[in-house]
Design a protein around this motif. Structure first.
Motif, PDB file in Angstrom:
ATOM      1  N   VAL B 518       0.555  -1.012   0.179  1.00 22.36           N
ATOM      2  CA  VAL B 518       0.238   0.008   0.300  1.00 22.36           C
ATOM      3  C   VAL B 518       1.033   1.404   0.389  1.00 22.36           C
ATOM      4  O   VAL B 518       2.307   1.120   0.651  1.00 22.36           O
ATOM      5  CB  VAL B 518      -0.735   0.125   1.586  1.00 22.36           C
ATOM      6  CG1 VAL B 518      -1.734   1.062   1.448  1.00 22.36           C
ATOM      7  CG2 VAL B 518      -1.901  -1.116   0.831  1.00 22.36           C
ATOM      8  N   VAL B 519       0.235   2.642  -0.895  1.00 21.76           N
ATOM      9  CA  VAL B 519       1.496   3.423  -0.532  1.00 21.76           C
ATOM     10  C   VAL B 519       0.111   4.176  -0.475  1.00 21.76           C
ATOM     11  O   VAL B 519      -1.076   4.493  -1.337  1.00 21.76           O
ATOM     12  CB  VAL B 519       2.076   3.903  -2.122  1.00 21.76           C
ATOM     13  CG1 VAL B 519       2.050   5.402  -2.187  1.00 21.76           C
ATOM     14  CG2 VAL B 519       2.951   3.026  -2.325  1.00 21.76           C
ATOM     15  N   VAL B 520       0.699   5.573  -0.030  1.00 23.43           N
ATOM     16  CA  VAL B 520      -0.673   6.757   0.451  1.00 23.43           C
ATOM     17  C   VAL B 520       0.167   7.920   0.353  1.00 23.43           C
ATOM     18  O   VAL B 520       1.702   7.903   0.369  1.00 23.43           O
ATOM     19  CB  VAL B 520      -0.679   6.464   2.048  1.00 23.43           C
ATOM     20  CG1 VAL B 520      -1.411   8.073   2.841  1.00 23.43           C
ATOM     21  CG2 VAL B 520      -1.346   5.307   2.855  1.00 23.43           C
ATOM     22  N   THR B 521      -0.944   8.301  -0.502  1.00 26.24           N
ATOM     23  CA  THR B 521      -0.228  10.093  -0.620  1.00 26.24           C
ATOM     24  C   THR B 521      -1.199  11.203   0.269  1.00 26.24           C
ATOM     25  O   THR B 521      -2.122  10.772   0.200  1.00 26.24           O
ATOM     26  CB  THR B 521      -0.234  10.227  -1.862  1.00 26.24           C
ATOM     27  OG1 THR B 521      -1.620  10.566  -2.598  1.00 26.24           O
ATOM     28  CG2 THR B 521      -0.058   9.445  -2.637  1.00 26.24           C
ATOM     29  N   ILE B 522      -0.554  11.471   0.971  1.00 21.83           N
ATOM     30  CA  ILE B 522      -0.910  12.917   1.306  1.00 21.83           C
ATOM     31  C   ILE B 522      -0.686  14.336   1.005  1.00 21.83           C
ATOM     32  O   ILE B 522       0.516  14.893   1.193  1.00 21.83           O
ATOM     33  CB  ILE B 522      -0.438  12.867   2.815  1.00 21.83           C
ATOM     34  CG1 ILE B 522      -0.996  11.055   3.274  1.00 21.83           C
ATOM     35  CG2 ILE B 522      -2.052  13.740   4.289  1.00 21.83           C
ATOM     36  CD1 ILE B 522      -0.805  11.362   4.779  1.00 21.83           C
ATOM     37  N   GLU B 523      -1.657  15.571   0.446  1.00 20.76           N
ATOM     38  CA  GLU B 523      -0.625  16.282   0.026  1.00 20.76           C
ATOM     39  C   GLU B 523      -2.324  17.607   0.600  1.00 20.76           C
ATOM     40  O   GLU B 523      -3.115  17.354   0.490  1.00 20.76           O
ATOM     41  CB  GLU B 523      -1.288  16.722  -1.800  1.00 20.76           C
ATOM     42  CG  GLU B 523      -1.849  16.064  -2.238  1.00 20.76           C
ATOM     43  CD  GLU B 523      -2.453  15.659  -3.903  1.00 20.76           C
ATOM     44  OE1 GLU B 523      -1.682  16.883  -4.551  1.00 20.76           O
ATOM     45  OE2 GLU B 523      -2.679  14.669  -3.941  1.00 20.76           O
ATOM     46  N   ASP B 524      -1.148  18.876   0.383  1.00 18.38           N
ATOM     47  CA  ASP B 524      -2.570  20.302   0.954  1.00 18.38           C
ATOM     48  C   ASP B 524      -2.998  20.697  -0.095  1.00 18.38           C
ATOM     49  O   ASP B 524      -2.168  21.745  -0.537  1.00 18.38           O
ATOM     50  CB  ASP B 524      -1.339  21.281   1.681  1.00 18.38           C
ATOM     51  CG  ASP B 524      -1.882  21.967   2.744  1.00 18.38           C
ATOM     52  OD1 ASP B 524      -3.121  22.069   2.183  1.00 18.38           O
ATOM     53  OD2 ASP B 524      -1.124  23.182   2.923  1.00 18.38           O
ATOM     54  N   GLY B 525      -3.550  20.282  -0.873  1.00 20.52           N
ATOM     55  CA  GLY B 525      -5.133  21.073  -2.304  1.00 20.52           C
ATOM     56  C   GLY B 525      -5.311  20.076  -2.482  1.00 20.52           C
ATOM     57  O   GLY B 525      -5.528  18.317  -2.052  1.00 20.52           O
ATOM     58  N   ILE B 526      -6.857  20.228  -2.971  1.00 29.01           N
ATOM     59  CA  ILE B 526      -7.113  19.575  -3.980  1.00 29.01           C
ATOM     60  C   ILE B 526      -6.588  18.192  -4.909  1.00 29.01           C
ATOM     61  O   ILE B 526      -5.715  18.596  -5.580  1.00 29.01           O
ATOM     62  CB  ILE B 526      -7.930  20.476  -5.095  1.00 29.01           C
ATOM     63  CG1 ILE B 526      -7.504  20.741  -6.226  1.00 29.01           C
ATOM     64  CG2 ILE B 526      -9.454  21.003  -4.336  1.00 29.01           C
ATOM     65  CD1 ILE B 526      -8.532  21.149  -7.333  1.00 29.01           C
ATOM     66  N   LEU B 527      -7.532  16.763  -4.439  1.00 28.69           N
ATOM     67  CA  LEU B 527      -6.977  15.996  -5.068  1.00 28.69           C
ATOM     68  C   LEU B 527      -6.661  16.227  -6.789  1.00 28.69           C
ATOM     69  O   LEU B 527      -5.577  15.160  -7.544  1.00 28.69           O
ATOM     70  CB  LEU B 527      -7.760  14.876  -4.668  1.00 28.69           C
ATOM     71  CG  LEU B 527      -6.877  14.366  -3.522  1.00 28.69           C
ATOM     72  CD1 LEU B 527      -8.325  13.064  -2.629  1.00 28.69           C
ATOM     73  CD2 LEU B 527      -5.801  13.770  -2.852  1.00 28.69           C
ATOM     74  N   ASP B 528      -7.430  16.772  -6.997  1.00 29.45           N
ATOM     75  CA  ASP B 528      -7.918  16.369  -8.798  1.00 29.45           C
ATOM     76  C   ASP B 528      -6.800  17.597  -9.533  1.00 29.45           C
ATOM     77  O   ASP B 528      -6.620  17.969  -9.898  1.00 29.45           O
ATOM     78  CB  ASP B 528      -9.453  17.233  -9.130  1.00 29.45           C
ATOM     79  CG  ASP B 528     -10.381  16.869  -9.080  1.00 29.45           C
ATOM     80  OD1 ASP B 528     -10.559  16.843  -7.286  1.00 29.45           O
ATOM     81  OD2 ASP B 528     -10.851  15.927 -10.108  1.00 29.45           O
ATOM     82  N   GLY B 529      -6.125  16.400  -9.718  1.00 27.83           N
ATOM     83  CA  GLY B 529      -4.448  17.295 -10.980  1.00 27.83           C
ATOM     84  C   GLY B 529      -3.744  17.470 -10.153  1.00 27.83           C
ATOM     85  O   GLY B 529      -3.173  17.635 -10.557  1.00 27.83           O
ATOM     86  N   GLY B 530      -3.831  16.713  -8.827  1.00 28.38           N
ATOM     87  CA  GLY B 530      -2.787  17.076  -7.672  1.00 28.38           C
ATOM     88  C   GLY B 530      -1.377  15.484  -8.408  1.00 28.38           C
ATOM     89  O   GLY B 530      -1.515  15.242  -8.956  1.00 28.38           O
TER      90      GLY B 530
END
Lengths: 583, 583
Positions: B518-530
């Motif tokens: 399992v790979v998890v990504t966490i980002e500070d922004g909208i997921l679409d196009g991210g």
């Protein structure tokens, strides 16, 4: 022949004024022959021949740096800076791009193809010079049509702040691509009519010094003025009056038509290729004119490129007040559309994919936050679109489709396009953009779909194991992959026309899990930030395998479409092969 | 008290000029009390009190439509259009947003928070009126500072084309947020100095009629001129001279500081909260000032918001020619940066995430196609940033990270930021943007990484089964998830700091396949196009499960951060729970 001996600006400097006149004639002759065989931007270059000679006579390029706006007037510059062969000999015509290009010559400083950039870019060169305590003139050359763009007006306003040498040559041929639109053109006319003496002066109002050259196609007059401003210690405007298309009668007479031309017969000026077949431009215009007659609230908008949406001069006359050209001012075009929609009108803004990015903030803020029901139609947004690096059409999916509230649609046929356009104009719920497919326009079956039922994809062939989502242009490729899979693997694949770039049909995608193990997406644009990645995210926690096809994120220049498609495996056999590896 | 009886414009119309003067005093008093407790935009509103009263006295809102630019001057308008309670009573202070808002009142026509939009939006309302053969005035109210923006100048140019009623009120308080920059301000000064009689006139040069009101804080003078232009059949500018911050001595004296204020003590004008701690603004400025001293080629750029990048008045003085404020003109800021880099300088443009989108085309065309080594630093690009719908900071990942050639970096600590900034300034290979993390600035270990080794992520904790990629702000959340997984599931997860938003570390991602499921990504922004979707695409054809965390694509307004985080499962326990379900 003088031109054959011009290997750089130093060779221009050896000529007398009379010889420069002959050189100008030779350059126009070469430009004419080349244009008739090769096509390219026409009118702007013909008007700038003398000014370019004068610039290279007076200034010391490349120590003095000349920055051309949009580059439509940069051919004479290329001829005088070591690239004459590309204009004299047919076998070398493709040695140069149609735009200024630092990879070609030390006399070019930026790769430029969008309008209105020159003043701000040149100001940057000037600022870098001043930071380093260096010397030299920086010259921005900008056409009157480009002045209406926000970046140009910002740059004109900023210039004074530089407080150092910056020479802004305004090449005023009283034309944009089509006729000019905007109040500032009343001031340019006043300045031309008064030979630059009118007190009310846009450039002086921007805090700049000002010179006027009434005979902007006269080398001696130009040299005289350029010598006066050379080494100026502050920003100054040189406003020159030129004749667009000068030297070729059909171009002088029909300036809009001759802004750009394909190959033509020199005697008659007639195009060598008939261009009468229906295309998305003519279809848009026909539909809109009809709609306008039935509904006075419908209005078509262009930002200086009216024929993109099919509105040639006669069609514009027919539309009257229901056609608006804001000039080269995409930001205002979108804000205006939002305002019209807010006021109960039905605006349709037609724009090249490459230029829609000039108004990202207005689409997001002025339009989408307000959720006003304006329609944007993007043209040439495809790998099959324009192939110059400055005019690429395959970047608008990540640009537009990740803005909240916007519905971005991808028709695959003429009928789907018209149905979407009609739906969008009639609805009052949200902003809508429509991405026209690339390649030749295809006709399809009549459309019964209600596009207001958002994010509902259509299964056009029900199969199992493999589902192919072909977006817009590449719906046909999805079908070709299905055919390939049938004939090669005996698999009946599911084919889906997604229609919606901006939303997922989660119910359908969920249902595919039952009897499909591979989902393939194919889109006409870069993969990064695009449609396919959203599908990959959707299936991220499941056993579904997802393959995304589209273009690599890169700036391509003057590419060969077939090569690019192969490089990106946008090919029915290749895709079928990849899928096979997963089954 | 008159203000308590003003329930709409009709109540303003009942007052005498003298009574309106008293009303103005009452409004200022209420604004002062509210600002001292609640904070908000200060100076612009204090200057516009009389003009707002006069507008509502003369015109018939909402039939006549008033469109406020950027909305920093819209509080008096709200007070007079049924929303006075939000300014009079502390318990109602939050009933209204800080911006014009059609959801609040029929007297507001657009949700607006970016500058320079009013003229083009108002032109749209006017055009819609004319298409429908309707009546009524349309009034755009724009501050002098907003005039330098491309969209405003485009709109000013387009206005004449309308050929119908449009009244542009230019609220000239001789200030932008900070002092004005740009040549047009010399003309505004000339017009003020000559009481509007100078022949050289920017507005007339744009083809518009022009009126001047020298006493722009005098209700009678304003009413007199507004009555003259009411029902004008063509576009007209009313240039009014006002005093920013009028009525509160500290604000009149320190105009920049009082453009916006947090809660303060009315007696002394002193802020109730000390703001002296180090933050990304001060750290940027300190680093840059030091760098400037060592290298005259380094230059910091702002588009009208100098303190964003820490350059308060004294710091600007210290930087001298190495600090450039182009005025509110983001497009020119980026083109200028590209030009400076092309000329050998080292430019750093600091900009709010919400405003960087105003220059998308210049980033793509002027900067990235040319691959010039300019640096952009985006501030408040976070769910922890500004929470008004017009100033959201969580949309810049899809906006910037899909542009070819740009390297977009996400530091997680102060040290990483400074190391990235230093690397970016010193390199000559490509344009770089740096996305500052949200929330309080944290310090971390010293950085030894060479950021020129592009797209190499860092494994900061080596584990197995689960890999957590925490981008920027949410690197700490990734660590928290790892802790949670350790304590709850006994799993040693791998934690990765990706640094690069714009590229994949394919080697590392490939290697994870060996012992991770399992790979998890966490980002500070909208997921679409991210960012996360790119990882999902990478693993699309493999057995790796991918979970992407970030925000839903939507326009949020005045949201509660904790609520939004929970709604999007941006929470260590929730993420651990989701992962558990996949193991």
């Amino acid at each position: 022949m003088y031109i054959e001996n011009i290997n750089g600006p130093q060779d221009v400097k050896k000529l007398t004024v009379e010889e420069m006149g002959t050189l100008a004639d030779e350059m126009r002759h070469a430009l004419l022959i080349r244009a008739s065989k090769h096509g390219g931007h026409f009118g702007p270059n013909f008007g700038m021949v003398e000014a370019t000679i004068a610039l290279h006579y007076v200034f010391e390029s490349p120590k003095d740096k000349i920055v051309y706006d949009v580059s439509h007037q940069s051919y004479p510059h290329k001829m005088l800076t070591g690239r004459k062969d590309a204009y004299l000999y047919e076998e070398h015509y493709d040695d140069v791009t149609g735009y200024s290009n630092p990879h070609e010559s030390e006399h070019d400083f930026f790769t430029v193809g969008h309008t209105s950039t020159s003043i701000s870019l040149a100001a940057g060169l000037a600022k870098a010079r001043d930071l380093q305590g260096a010397e030299g003139n920086v010259i921005a050359v900008i056409g009157d049509g480009s002045l209406s763009g926000g970046e140009a007006l910002e740059g004109l306003d900023y210039a004074k702040e530089l407080d150092g040498n910056l020479i802004i040559v305004v090449n005023d041929n009283d034309m944009s691509i089509a006729e000019n639109h905007g109040g500032l053109y009343t001031n340019l006319k006043l300045l031309r009519d008064t030979k630059g003496t009118a007190e009310c002066n846009l450039f002086r109002a921007m805090g700049l010094d000002y010179y006027y050259v009434h005979e902007g196609n006269d080398v001696a007059a130009l040299i005289d003025t350029f010598q006066k401003v050379k080494d100026s210690k502050k920003p100054v405007v040189v406003h020159i009056r030129t004749l667009k298309g000068k030297g070729y009668a059909p171009a002088e007479e029909h300036k809009e038509q001759w802004h750009y031309s394909g190959p033509f017969d020199i005697e008659t000026g007639r195009s060598l290729f008939e261009g009468d077949e229906e295309d998305y431009s003519s279809v848009s215009c026909d539909y809109l004119l009809d709609k306008m007659k039935k509904d006075p609230k419908v209005v078509a908008i262009t930002a200086g490129t009216p024929t993109v949406i099919g509105f040639t001069e006669d069609k514009r006359r027919e539309a009257g007040k229901q056609f608006v050209d804001v000039g080269i001012a995409e930001e205002t075009a979108v804000a205006l559309a939002s305002g019209i929609a807010a006021g109960g009108g039905k605006p349709v803004f037609g724009v090249y994919s490459s230029f829609v990015q000039r108004t990202f903030d207005q689409i997001s803020q002025d339009l989408c936050i307000n959720n006003n029901a304006a329609t944007i139609v993007t043209f040439a947004g495809s790998v099959y679109g324009m192939n110059d690096v400055t005019h690429l059409g395959f970047q608008d999916i990540p640009m537009l489709s990740n803005i909240p509230n916007l519905v971005y649609l991808a028709p695959t046929t003429k009928e789907e396009y018209i149905a979407m356009l009609d739906w969008s104009i009639e609805q009052n719920e949200q902003p809508v953009a429509i991405k026209l497919p690339g390649g030749a326009m295809v006709s399809g079956r009549p459309v019964t779909k209600n596009f207001g039922d958002l994010n509902k994809y259509e299964v056009t062939q029900k199969g199992s194991k493999v589902a192919l989502l072909g977006l817009g242009t590449f719906y046909s490729l999805a079908n070709a992959v299905a055919d390939e899979m049938k004939s090669e693997l005996g698999i009946d694949a599911t084919v889906i026309n997604p229609y919606y770039i901006t939303g997922l049909d989660e119910e359908l995608l969920e249902s595919l899990k039952v009897d499909h193990s591979v989902v393939v997406t194919i889109e006409d644009g870069i993969l990064d930030g695009g449609f396919g990645e959203k599908i990959a995210r959707f299936y991220g926690d499941s056993d579904m395998k997802v393959l995304n096809y589209g273009l690599k994120k890169e700036f391509l220049d003057r590419y060969d479409v077939e090569e690019v498609l192969k490089d990106n495996r946008l090919d029915a056999e290749m895709i079928a092969e990849d899928v096979k590896g997963l089954l």
